[in-house]
Design a protein around this motif. Structure first.
Motif, PDB file in Angstrom:
ATOM      1  N   ALA A   1       4.353  -0.239   9.875  1.00  0.00           N
ATOM      2  CA  ALA A   1       4.634  -0.783   8.545  1.00  0.00           C
ATOM      3  C   ALA A   1       3.754  -0.125   7.483  1.00  0.00           C
ATOM      4  O   ALA A   1       4.235   0.232   6.396  1.00  0.00           O
ATOM      5  CB  ALA A   1       4.431  -2.296   8.548  1.00  0.00           C
ATOM      6  N   ALA A   2       2.461   0.052   7.784  1.00  0.00           N
ATOM      7  CA  ALA A   2       1.555   0.663   6.811  1.00  0.00           C
ATOM      8  C   ALA A   2       1.959   2.102   6.488  1.00  0.00           C
ATOM      9  O   ALA A   2       1.984   2.505   5.318  1.00  0.00           O
ATOM     10  CB  ALA A   2       0.122   0.630   7.345  1.00  0.00           C
ATOM     11  N   ALA A   3       2.285   2.865   7.502  1.00  0.00           N
ATOM     12  CA  ALA A   3       2.667   4.264   7.270  1.00  0.00           C
ATOM     13  C   ALA A   3       4.012   4.361   6.550  1.00  0.00           C
ATOM     14  O   ALA A   3       4.171   5.159   5.622  1.00  0.00           O
ATOM     15  CB  ALA A   3       2.732   5.014   8.594  1.00  0.00           C
ATOM     16  N   PHE A   4       4.970   3.536   6.952  1.00  0.00           N
ATOM     17  CA  PHE A   4       6.300   3.589   6.357  1.00  0.00           C
ATOM     18  C   PHE A   4       6.263   3.170   4.887  1.00  0.00           C
ATOM     19  O   PHE A   4       6.726   3.887   4.002  1.00  0.00           O
ATOM     20  CB  PHE A   4       7.262   2.702   7.140  1.00  0.00           C
ATOM     21  CG  PHE A   4       8.677   2.745   6.634  1.00  0.00           C
ATOM     22  CD1 PHE A   4       9.492   3.830   6.913  1.00  0.00           C
ATOM     23  CD2 PHE A   4       9.185   1.712   5.872  1.00  0.00           C
ATOM     24  CE1 PHE A   4      10.795   3.876   6.447  1.00  0.00           C
ATOM     25  CE2 PHE A   4      10.483   1.750   5.404  1.00  0.00           C
ATOM     26  CZ  PHE A   4      11.290   2.832   5.693  1.00  0.00           C
ATOM     27  N   TYR A   5       5.676   2.008   4.627  1.00  0.00           N
ATOM     28  CA  TYR A   5       5.658   1.515   3.252  1.00  0.00           C
ATOM     29  C   TYR A   5       4.638   2.237   2.388  1.00  0.00           C
ATOM     30  O   TYR A   5       4.826   2.385   1.187  1.00  0.00           O
ATOM     31  CB  TYR A   5       5.449   0.006   3.234  1.00  0.00           C
ATOM     32  CG  TYR A   5       6.645  -0.710   3.811  1.00  0.00           C
ATOM     33  CD1 TYR A   5       7.875  -0.653   3.170  1.00  0.00           C
ATOM     34  CD2 TYR A   5       6.574  -1.388   5.014  1.00  0.00           C
ATOM     35  CE1 TYR A   5       8.987  -1.261   3.705  1.00  0.00           C
ATOM     36  CE2 TYR A   5       7.677  -2.000   5.561  1.00  0.00           C
ATOM     37  CZ  TYR A   5       8.885  -1.938   4.895  1.00  0.00           C
ATOM     38  OH  TYR A   5      10.000  -2.529   5.425  1.00  0.00           O
ATOM     39  N   GLY A   6       3.558   2.735   3.001  1.00  0.00           N
ATOM     40  CA  GLY A   6       2.612   3.563   2.257  1.00  0.00           C
ATOM     41  C   GLY A   6       3.236   4.876   1.813  1.00  0.00           C
ATOM     42  O   GLY A   6       3.049   5.324   0.684  1.00  0.00           O
ATOM     43  N   GLY A   7       3.994   5.495   2.704  1.00  0.00           N
ATOM     44  CA  GLY A   7       4.684   6.736   2.350  1.00  0.00           C
ATOM     45  C   GLY A   7       5.732   6.530   1.271  1.00  0.00           C
ATOM     46  O   GLY A   7       5.908   7.370   0.386  1.00  0.00           O
ATOM     47  N   ARG A   8       6.433   5.401   1.350  1.00  0.00           N
ATOM     48  CA  ARG A   8       7.414   5.088   0.294  1.00  0.00           C
ATOM     49  C   ARG A   8       6.721   4.841  -1.033  1.00  0.00           C
ATOM     50  O   ARG A   8       7.204   5.283  -2.080  1.00  0.00           O
ATOM     51  CB  ARG A   8       8.226   3.854   0.674  1.00  0.00           C
ATOM     52  CG  ARG A   8       9.439   4.197   1.449  1.00  0.00           C
ATOM     53  CD  ARG A   8      10.393   3.069   1.682  1.00  0.00           C
ATOM     54  NE  ARG A   8      10.355   2.008   0.690  1.00  0.00           N
ATOM     55  CZ  ARG A   8      10.892   0.823   0.849  1.00  0.00           C
ATOM     56  NH1 ARG A   8      11.492   0.525   1.975  1.00  0.00           N
ATOM     57  NH2 ARG A   8      10.831  -0.089  -0.076  1.00  0.00           N
TER      58      ARG A   8
END
Length: 81
Positions: A39-46
Motif C-alpha cells: 500500500a505504501a509503495a503503490f499509493y506513494g508512487g501515485r
C-alpha cells in the motif's frame, strides 16, 4: 485498493519463505508488513505521479514495496538465542 492488499498478502508470504536468513518473520507479521509495504509503495508512487491507475509499474511498486518491507523487518529485527 483490494487488489493491492491481496498482492501485499501474497508477496509478504513469499518474502517470508524466501528470506535469506530463514523464516525470521512470523506469519502474521509477514502478512501485515506485506500489505503495508504494498500500500505504501503503490499509493506513494501515485502521490508522486510516478504512475497512474492501471499501469503495470504500480503493481511492480506494490510487489517491491511489500518484499522490501518484509526483508528489512527480518534483517533489522533483533534475534534471541
Amino acid at each position: 485498493m483490494l487488489g493491492t492488499l491481496i498482492v501485499g498478502l501474497l508477496v509478504g508470504l513469499a518474502a517470508r519463505q524466501m528470506h535469506p536468513a530463514g523464516k525470521v518473520v512470523s506469519l502474521p507479521a509477514a502478512l501485515v508488513l506485506g500489505m503495508a509495504g504494498a500500500a505504501a509503495a503503490f499509493y506513494g508512487g501515485r502521490a508522486l505521479h510516478l504512475f497512474i491507475d492501471g499501469q503495470m509499474s504500480g503493481w511492480l511498486a506494490a510487489i517491491v514495496g511489500a518484499s522490501v518491507l518484509v526483508g528489512l523487518w527480518g534483517a533489522l529485527r533483533p534475534r534471541h538465542g
